[in-house]
Design a protein around this motif. Structure first.
Motif, mmCIF file in Angstrom:
data_model
loop_
_atom_site.group_PDB
_atom_site.id
_atom_site.type_symbol
_atom_site.label_atom_id
_atom_site.label_comp_id
_atom_site.label_asym_id
_atom_site.label_seq_id
_atom_site.Cartn_x
_atom_site.Cartn_y
_atom_site.Cartn_z
ATOM 1 N N HIS A 63 39.414 -79.456 -30.612
ATOM 2 C CA HIS A 63 38.658 -78.426 -29.594
ATOM 3 C C HIS A 63 39.676 -77.291 -29.420
ATOM 4 C CE1 HIS A 63 35.672 -81.750 -29.378
ATOM 5 N NE2 HIS A 63 36.870 -82.481 -29.034
ATOM 6 N N ASP A 98 32.462 -76.046 -29.551
ATOM 7 C CA ASP A 98 33.691 -76.104 -29.228
ATOM 8 C C ASP A 98 34.481 -77.218 -29.965
ATOM 9 O OD1 ASP A 98 36.393 -75.636 -28.179
ATOM 10 O OD2 ASP A 98 36.043 -77.092 -26.649
ATOM 11 N N THR A 99 34.141 -77.424 -31.159
ATOM 12 C CA THR A 99 34.477 -78.659 -32.253
ATOM 13 C C THR A 99 34.867 -77.791 -33.796
ATOM 14 O OG1 THR A 99 32.993 -80.114 -30.966
ATOM 15 C CG2 THR A 99 34.040 -80.737 -33.069
ATOM 16 N N ASN A 121 45.151 -79.265 -27.129
ATOM 17 C CA ASN A 121 44.198 -78.115 -27.961
ATOM 18 C C ASN A 121 44.976 -77.978 -29.434
ATOM 19 O OD1 ASN A 121 43.430 -77.755 -25.066
ATOM 20 N ND2 ASN A 121 41.662 -77.073 -26.384
ATOM 21 N N LYS A 139 36.369 -83.782 -20.146
ATOM 22 C CA LYS A 139 36.559 -82.397 -21.135
ATOM 23 C C LYS A 139 36.895 -81.704 -20.035
ATOM 24 C CE LYS A 139 34.190 -83.982 -25.026
ATOM 25 N NZ LYS A 139 35.032 -83.932 -26.052
#
Length: 150
Positions: A63, A98-99, A121, A139
């Motif tokens: 992510h 967001d992957t 991240n 998250k």
């Protein structure tokens, strides 16, 4: 990656900052929410009380806007984790989810009741196995207190 041994250790290290206070609020709110469904606190955090074992995954997930924090309430789980730079891209980053997905090999870590794992991240992970799992998945945005694109 950072592994902590208890909720108390987490609270000692992350005493201030809106997103860290919201993490503590989310964990303390677990008895009041529906299981296995994401909930949110503001625009900086979503969380779930997961009571189902993960399926073993073939690909690493990473992510960019959110970091993953997993707090193990009961049971145990294995994660395989690696720096993204050491993996091969399988599916490019999607801003909508967001992957991004990777393949390769990483370090296998064993997590058990009381543990926290904070996945940065620049790292990617995949689930390798779980038994009697009950954990909080948080998250948390990497931005300070808001999203820059809003």
């Amino acid at each position: 990656m950072l592994i902590l041994n208890s909720f108390d250790e987490f609270k000692d290290i992350f005493r201030s900052g809106k997103k860290w206070i919201r993490c503590k609020e989310a964990i303390e709110n677990i008895p009041n929410i529906k299981q296995n469904r994401y909930h949110s606190i503001g625009d900086s955090l979503v969380y779930m009380f997961k009571t189902e074992n993960h399926k073993d995954e073939q690909d690493f997930q990473g992510h960019r806007r959110y970091m993953d924090i997993h707090y193990y309430v009961e049971g145990n789980e294995q994660l395989e984790i690696s720096k993204k730079a050491e993996l091969n891209i399988k599916e490019r980053y999607s801003d909508e989810t967001d992957t991004e997905y990777f393949h390769g090999e990483g370090e296998i870590i064993n997590l058990t009741s009381g543990n926290f794992v904070i996945i940065e991240n620049d790292e990617a992970f995949k689930f390798k196995g779980a038994e009697n799992l009950k954990k909080v998945i948080l998250k948390v945005t990497i931005e300070d207190n808001y999203f820059l694109n809003k």
